[in-house]
Design a protein around this motif. Structure first.
Motif, short mmCIF file in Angstrom:
data_model
loop_
_atom_site.label_atom_id
_atom_site.label_comp_id
_atom_site.label_asym_id
_atom_site.label_seq_id
_atom_site.Cartn_x
_atom_site.Cartn_y
_atom_site.Cartn_z
N UNK A 83 30.32 30.20 31.38
CA UNK A 83 30.03 31.54 31.89
C UNK A 83 31.09 31.94 32.92
N UNK A 84 31.49 31.01 33.75
CA UNK A 84 32.55 31.28 34.74
C UNK A 84 33.88 31.57 34.03
N UNK A 85 34.16 30.82 32.96
CA UNK A 85 35.37 31.05 32.16
C UNK A 85 35.33 32.47 31.57
N UNK A 86 34.18 32.87 31.06
CA UNK A 86 34.01 34.21 30.50
C UNK A 86 34.23 35.27 31.58
N UNK A 87 33.68 35.05 32.76
CA UNK A 87 33.84 36.00 33.85
C UNK A 87 35.31 36.16 34.24
N UNK A 88 36.04 35.04 34.30
CA UNK A 88 37.47 35.11 34.63
C UNK A 88 38.24 35.87 33.55
N UNK A 89 37.91 35.61 32.29
CA UNK A 89 38.59 36.29 31.20
C UNK A 89 38.34 37.79 31.19
N UNK A 90 37.10 38.18 31.41
CA UNK A 90 36.76 39.62 31.45
C UNK A 90 37.41 40.26 32.67
N UNK A 91 37.43 39.58 33.80
CA UNK A 91 38.07 40.12 35.01
C UNK A 91 39.53 40.42 34.76
N UNK A 92 40.22 39.54 34.04
CA UNK A 92 41.64 39.78 33.71
C UNK A 92 41.80 40.99 32.81
N UNK A 93 40.86 41.18 31.88
CA UNK A 93 40.95 42.31 30.96
C UNK A 93 40.73 43.65 31.66
N UNK A 94 39.89 43.69 32.69
CA UNK A 94 39.61 44.96 33.35
C UNK A 94 40.52 45.23 34.56
N UNK A 95 41.25 44.22 34.99
CA UNK A 95 42.10 44.36 36.16
C UNK A 95 43.08 45.53 36.00
N UNK A 96 43.01 46.46 36.97
CA UNK A 96 43.92 47.60 36.97
C UNK A 96 43.58 48.67 35.94
N UNK A 97 42.44 48.56 35.29
CA UNK A 97 42.04 49.55 34.28
C UNK A 97 40.72 50.18 34.71
N UNK A 98 40.58 51.45 34.42
CA UNK A 98 39.35 52.16 34.76
C UNK A 98 38.43 52.14 33.54
N UNK A 99 37.70 51.04 33.40
CA UNK A 99 36.81 50.86 32.25
C UNK A 99 35.39 50.62 32.71
N UNK A 100 34.45 51.20 32.01
CA UNK A 100 33.05 50.86 32.23
C UNK A 100 32.74 49.59 31.46
#
Length: 117
Positions: free
Chosen positions: A81-98
């Motif tokens: 779950x922590x790995x998933x959170x880190x991966x999603x955080x990288x995908x949204x970094x600097x992007x205005x996404x819901x």
């Protein structure tokens, strides 16, 4: 971004500028959600334990014109779950996404209804 089909059943259901994290996305209901949310304009994050089936789902999404990311994780395990959170955080970094979370991960087992356990 996936373009909605002309005969789209839900033309007003749009998920543009959304990142949809879908657990259990390798098959069944999770795969169906991934394909539908992608058709509705979401970028999807496909999450499951089995990489090969996730890649098949990713191919189906991308063939239909969508964007899909794959993160292998077993959501029964805190470290995954922590790995998933880190991966999603990288995908949204600097992007205005819901963010959208669709939890379709599951497992099952069978045993006799009248068992001694």
């Amino acid at each position: 971004m996936a373009r909605p089909p002309e005969n789209d059943e839900l033309p007003s259901f749009r998920l543009d500028r959304r990142l949809a994290v879908i657990t259990g996305a390798s098959q069944g209901i999770g795969r169906a959600f991934a394909l539908a949310y992608s058709r509705a304009g979401a970028e999807v994050v496909l999450v499951s334990r089995g990489r090969e089936k996730l890649l098949e789902t990713q191919h189906a999404v991308e063939t239909a014109g969508g964007r899909a990311n794959v993160i292998c994780a077993d959501v029964r395990k805190i470290e995954d779950i922590r790995h998933l959170e880190r991966g999603v955080s990288k995908l949204v970094e600097g992007r205005d996404l819901g963010l959208v979370l669709v939890n379709c991960a599951g497992f099952g087992f069978t045993k006799p209804a009248l068992g001694s356990d």
